[in-house]
Design a protein around this motif. Structure first.
Motif, short mmCIF file in Angstrom:
data_model
loop_
_atom_site.label_atom_id
_atom_site.label_comp_id
_atom_site.label_asym_id
_atom_site.label_seq_id
_atom_site.Cartn_x
_atom_site.Cartn_y
_atom_site.Cartn_z
N ASP A 167 28.85 31.69 53.28
CA ASP A 167 29.17 30.50 54.05
C ASP A 167 30.65 30.42 54.34
O ASP A 167 31.35 29.55 53.85
CB ASP A 167 28.70 29.28 53.25
N MET A 217 36.56 16.07 50.21
CA MET A 217 35.24 16.65 50.46
C MET A 217 35.15 17.22 51.86
O MET A 217 34.54 18.24 52.08
CB MET A 217 34.16 15.57 50.28
N ALA A 218 35.74 16.49 52.81
CA ALA A 218 35.61 16.95 54.19
C ALA A 218 36.34 18.26 54.38
O ALA A 218 35.96 19.08 55.20
CB ALA A 218 36.15 15.89 55.15
N GLY A 231 31.40 23.19 50.94
CA GLY A 231 30.83 23.62 49.66
C GLY A 231 29.75 24.65 49.88
O GLY A 231 29.25 24.84 50.98
N ASP A 232 29.36 25.32 48.85
CA ASP A 232 28.32 26.33 49.03
C ASP A 232 26.96 25.70 48.96
O ASP A 232 26.78 24.57 48.56
CB ASP A 232 28.46 27.45 48.00
N GLY A 233 25.99 26.45 49.37
CA GLY A 233 24.65 25.91 49.58
C GLY A 233 23.95 25.46 48.33
O GLY A 233 23.12 24.59 48.34
N GLY A 234 24.29 26.04 47.22
CA GLY A 234 23.61 25.60 46.01
C GLY A 234 22.22 26.18 45.88
O GLY A 234 21.50 25.89 44.96
#
Lengths: 328, 384, 445
Positions: free
Chosen positions: C39, C24-25, C29-32
């Motif tokens: 991004d 994950m780090a 990820g994108d903003g959703g």
């Protein structure tokens, strides 16, 4: 005259807020030794469940409030079984592990841990803080992702009580009554029901209780569910009066922790007395000098109480009782 | 407990230093550990050349805060939510003094006074609590409440009447215009530490830029860590640990438990104050958010995950968790962070570093230290 | 308990989680959210921008305490950027938005601002909801002389060479609603404000404006941000019996005031600069909680200008891009028009170099109703070059018992404090100060 009435109502308001904020936490912290930093988020669950029950499902408000408390109790049960006691994952693992071991080659199988996967968090103050802090992050952001930054609010029922130039929200006064009734209910449950007796036995000495046939697992689970349900009820009761945002739980946290610890070991008497004392201080100072001073006064009183009353208010009462017994 | 205390090379000065720094109270008592430690420090020193050290300097400053809690909690058994109070007092004191005396001498004095401020407030609070017989969870809640008091109070110091000399406290918006950190004595020797990049010609690599503050903080952190190791492994440290394990018994052996707790708490306060001073000077800003509930909880999280009884754990976990918090992006960031915290504390309740140490011990064939953590909920709260 | 051979349960769990964590780090990820979220990590670059694109940094709260009011700002910036790009971009160059979520955390804001400036090398930055955030990042902004737009309504007084505080100031907001209420209801005012900088400074402005409008502040009260019980406040208001109340309460906890006021039956008119326009209480609370509340703002979703409400107008375009958005709030419009102001300035300057763009902005930029929906047809708003603030078109909007919004007054109110009282002229003298009314007005003491 009117100002006395104002003060009385403000006191009842404060008292109700503190009792309701602390109720669920007193049970969970006092009985299970778990510091639930997600307490505010359990209140969130109750508040959101109630609001959604009214807005989306169309239930009348009292039924929706009950639904909110029940939903939170259920949620608390799930949390208890998975995270606090670890029973769920352990149970799954117990059944999964032999099959996995059999299926995998020897080398890989040796890597898998046998025995339970997670140890319970009971009486582990610091670890329960970290775990519930993580839980609260998940719940707040989860609520934000699922429901957005806010949901529409339900209206406050009951109108006002008017006296001269002043008036007070009748609902807030009803809450005071509800909080007293709640304390009575908790007292009844813990004193006169089978569950209550078992719970008190487990608190005092869980090994002996288990030896005597009490199912401690179930008692802990039920206690956590009860505490969560109470927190959910708080959320339900306050749903008409506070803003429905994912962060709404944080406004209850400080009062809850302070009241529980100042109250001491006894769930009912301790919480009631500390709420009465702190509520009185806060309302008097708020009334005279404004809400800032009310808040500071409450916090400083808590510090002084913790310093000068070891064991909280309950401890003080115990000491008084003991002294009287000795003297008589 | 198997530790290599009487190994080779104990006679010389290196051995003597090592003897001071090693003991059962800290992780890592072998040559291999010190080698790895040296590699780690070297890595920190070299890192700016290969990576982005901007954020890292913040994590190192916060690691001092984590260390302060580790000392107070992991080694003296006092779970304090109040480290951020001393942190904030240190930062604000630095701000006030340095704004009023914006010369390098003044700023150096401000640095010292910030640390002293943190220590003083800790001493007062410690005296109030320990000499009043307050213990266990009550200490925790008192420190938590004092954090709330500071937050509520500082947030409303916005008006111009809230000025100490030339320094406006600034209320919710924070204290602006803190001077750049420079140490030294006017006219004699001064060096600016913040926003001061020194360029040197290195033999192989060519032109190298040193951000002085970064190296300053690395130095401070390493020295603090070593100093704390020495403290914790000394006789005094053993008393601290004894108090953590069983306060009453230690008292019955004749030790002045209250005084030890007060001293340790004050040391913790000084450390937190130092961290606050460096935080304010690095950001050229400080605001009441440092007294907030989230920031007050963070040190507890760092130290719990890293290993309460390990100084190294506190440092490692602070850097790791803060790095995670800054780098995980997107809607699910906070959810992932929560899940990670949950998983780590359930999997490794003792903390990361002690676990790693245990694994390494196992591999070497030694018995891991199997001392289950005593339940720390006090009887006072769970008796009905 | 633990296996000697092989891993015990802890190692198992720990390794698993560590792997997940590392995974994950590593990814951002994108903003959703629905917006065009560019991004990326830092694109390589030595120059401030490539010849192809304009880099616009947007740091607005999408989670945390200010998410409710910060998210629309983020969305509106992206809407403006999308429109400009579709229209050919700025001077033919496409805009590349760089957005991160600071989570309402000032420490994070500082780190992300530093990243935006040093790593991303943005040409211009929009950042921050609260004044505390602005002050936390201003040292970094000042050090790097970064062009910075601050778009939230705020207490006013920031005279800073590279900062453009283009939201309405307290003097403009209160100055629109207070005189109106004075005319309608009478001279006695009771002030209720959040107990921090913005609230306290706004209360000072109420005193100044009361003095200018032949009114009197008969009572003043400050409520801590964490407070959500207003019983004693309401009693004090009843006791004081003012002609109207000025409310500068801020934040989620303070929303409870309106609900509680309604349930006590308190019906004194309330003028506000903070309620309804930012947090859309009139949509979230059930009527008649917000009845008789007068908002003095430059923009609300209900502002009745043609460019706002017509088919295909600002509101339509916003909700077409974000169908799930709950409301189009005050600050969103400011983010929107300031993006267009930036475009105008760049095209005027002919370059992306920040000092030249600032100079172009300082020559004064004017926007018509199409780009600034707060202005009615035929009217404009101006960026005042000397003070870097905007002469806004201010409205007084009233909510009735059904929470319907009605505009009762509107006029253009220039920025007065810095221009007239302080004498801040950033074209002549570069400063980085924030001024407060107490230093200039006796009645604000």
């Amino acid at each position: 005259m009117a100002n006395w009435l104002n003060l009385a109502f403000q006191f009842l308001d404060s008292f109700a807020f503190i009792v309701l904020a602390a109720a669920g936490l007193a049970i969970i912290f006092g009985i299970m030794g778990v510091i639930n930093l997600a307490h505010g988020e359990f209140i969130l669950v109750g508040a959101y469940a109630t609001t959604l029950a009214v807005k989306a499902v169309g239930l009348p408000l009292p039924a929706a409030m009950l639904a909110g408390a029940v939903v939170t109790a259920g949620f608390g049960l799930v949390v208890e079984r998975t995270i606090i006691s670890g029973a769920g994952p352990n149970w799954v693992w117990e059944r999964l592990e032999p099959r996995l071991s059999a299926a995998l080659p020897d080398q890989a199988a040796a890597v898998l841990p046998s025995g339970p996967l997670i140890e319970p968090l009971y009486d582990r103050l610091a670890d329960s803080m970290v775990a519930t802090f993580g839980l609260s992050l998940i719940m707040v952001q989860g609520a934000r992702i699922v429901f957005g930054n806010s949901i529409d609010q339900v209206a406050t029922p009951f109108g006002e009580v008017a006296y001269g130039a002043f008036s007070y929200s009748a609902y807030r006064l009803v809450l005071a009554g509800v909080s007293v009734a709640l304390l009575g209910l908790v007292y009844y449950v813990f004193t006169y029901t089978d569950y209550g007796m078992r719970a008190r036995a487990v608190i005092q000495d869980d090994r002996t209780a288990r030896a005597l046939g009490v199912n401690t697992e179930r008692t802990y689970a039920a206690t956590f569910a009860l505490g969560s349900g109470l927190a959910g009820l708080t959320g339900a009761l306050f749903a008409p009066v506070i803003s429905m945002q994912p962060t709404l739980g944080s406004q209850f946290l400080v009062e809850a922790f302070v009241a529980v610890v100042v109250g001491g070991a006894s769930v009912v008497l301790g919480t009631a007395l500390s709420a009465a004392g702190l509520g009185a201080i806060e309302s008097v100072f708020s009334n005279q000098y404004g809400t800032f001073f009310g808040r500071i006064a409450l916090l400083l009183t808590a510090i002084l109480a913790l310093r000068f009353l070891p064991g909280g208010i309950t401890g003080y009462i115990e000491r008084v009782r003991k002294r009287r017994r000795r003297e008589s | 407990m198997a530790t290599e205390t009487t190994a080779d090379g104990r006679a010389g000065p290196v051995g003597r230093i090592r003897a001071r720094l090693e003991g059962p109270n800290t992780v890592g008592n072998s040559r291999r550990f010190w080698a790895a430690f040296a590699v780690g420090v070297l890595g920190l020193v070299v890192y700016p050349a290969i990576g982005d050290a901007g954020d890292l300097s913040l994590f190192l400053v916060l690691a001092l805060l984590g260390l302060s809690l580790s000392v107070v909690w992991g080694y003296a058994g006092v779970l304090s939510f109040g480290q951020v109070v001393f942190f904030g007092v240190g930062g604000y004191t630095f701000g006030v003094v340095s704004i009023n005396h914006a010369t390098p001498s003044g700023i150096t004095a401000a640095l010292v006074l910030g640390v002293v401020g943190g220590a003083l407030v800790a001493a007062l609070m410690g005296y109030f609590m320990f000499y009043g017989g307050v213990r266990n969870v009550y200490v925790t809640i008192i420190t938590l409440v004092s954090t709330m008091v500071m937050h509520t109070f500082m947030a409303q110091t916005a008006g111009s009447e809230w000025t100490i000399g030339d320094a406006a406290l600034g209320g919710f918006n924070g204290m602006p215009a803190i001077p750049l950190l420079a140490v030294g004595i006017d006219e004699v020797f001064t060096i600016q530490l913040v926003r001061n990049t020194v360029e040197l010609q290195a033999p192989v690599v060519g032109l190298v830029e040193f951000d002085l503050f970064y190296y300053f903080i690395v130095g401070v952190l390493v020295l603090t860590y070593l100093g704390l190791r020495a403290l914790v492994n000394s006789d005094y440290g053993r008393v601290m640990v004894a108090i953590r394990e069983d306060e009453d018994r230690t008292r019955m052996f004749g030790y002045d438990v209250k005084r030890v707790k007060l001293v340790v708490f004050t040391v913790g306060g000084a450390l937190a104050g130092l961290s606050g001073v460096l935080y304010a000077s690095r950001n050229i800003f400080i605001d009441p958010q440092v007294f907030g509930l989230t920031f007050a909880t963070l040190p507890v999280i760092w130290v719990s995950v890293g290993g309460r009884k390990s100084l190294l754990g506190a440092v490692v976990a602070t850097i790791g968790i803060e790095y995670l918090r800054v780098s995980i992006e997107g809607e699910w960031a906070l959810v992932v962070l929560g899940v990670l915290l949950l998983a780590f504390i359930l999997a490794l309740p003792g903390g990361i570093v002690p676990w790693i140490d245990g694994q390494l011990d196992q591999q070497r064939g030694e018995a891991p230290e199997s001392r289950p953590d005593a339940p720390d909920a006090p009887a006072e709260v769970t008796d009905s | 308990m633990s296996d000697r051979s092989g891993l015990d349960r802890r190692s198992f769990l720990a390794t698993g989680s560590a792997l997940v964590g590392a995974a994950m780090a590593g990814c951002s990820g994108d903003g959703g959210d629905g917006g065009g979220n560019g991004d990326d990590g830092g694109t390589a670059g030595g120059t401030a921008s490539s010849d192809e694109t304009v880099k616009i940094g947007v740091l607005e709260d999408q989670s945390g305490n200010f998410a409710l009011v910060g998210d629309p700002k983020h969305k509106a910036s992206l809407l403006a950027i999308e429109e400009i790009n579709a229209d050919g971009g700025i001077d033919g160059k496409q805009i590349e938005p760089v957005t991160r979520d600071p989570q309402s955390d000032n420490q994070r804001y500082q780190e992300l601002t530093r990243e935006m400036i040093d790593d991303e090398e943005v040409d211009v930055l929009w950042a921050g909801y609260s004044s505390a955030t602005r002050e936390a990042i201003r040292p970094i902004i000042n050090r790097n002389e970064q062009l910075y737009f601050y778009t939230t309504q705020y207490e006013g007084g920031v005279c800073d060479k590279t900062t453009f505080a283009v939201g309405p100031t307290a003097r403009q907001q209160l100055g629109s609603v207070l005189p109106y209420l004075r005319e309608e209801f009478g001279p006695e005012i009771y002030t209720v404000a959040a107990d921090y900088n913005f609230g306290q400074l706004s209360a000072d402005w109420v005193k100044v404006l009361a003095n200018e409008n032949d009114a009197e502040v008969i009572g003043e009260e400050f409520v801590p941000l964490k407070e959500s019980s207003f019983g004693s406040t309401i009693n004090r208001i009843q006791e004081a019996d003012p002609d109207f109340v000025m409310s500068m309460l801020v934040g989620a906890n303070h929303t409870a005031f309106y609900e509680q006021k309604a349930s006590t039956g308190l019906d004194v008119p309330i003028g506000t600069s903070t309620a309804m326009a930012q947090g859309y209480e009139h949509r979230r609370l059930e009527p008649p909680a917000m009845a008789n509340i007068y908002a003095g703002v430059n923009y609300m979703e209900e502002v009745p200008t043609d460019s706002n409400t017509r088919d295909g107008g600002f509101v339509d375009r916003y909700f077409e891009k974000y169908p799930d958005a709950p409301y189009l709030n005050e600050e969103a419009e400011t983010n929107y028009f300031s993006t267009y102001m930036y475009k105008e300035a760049v095209e005027q300057a002919g370059t992306l170099e920040q000092p030249e763009v600032i100079e172009a902005l300082e020559s004064g930029i004017s926007l018509g109703t199409e780009r600034a929906p707060e202005a009615p047809e035929g009217e404009t708003i101006e960026l005042d070059g000397a003070t870097h603030h905007v002469d806004h078109h201010m409205w007084v909007l009233r909510a009735d018992e059904e929470h319907r919004i009605e505009a009762v007054e509107n006029r253009k109110i220039p920025e007065q404090f810095l221009t007239e009282t302080v004498g801040c002229d950033l074209r002549e003298e570069a400063e980085q100060t924030q001024y407060t009314p107490v230093d200039f007005f006796e009645e604000a003491e």
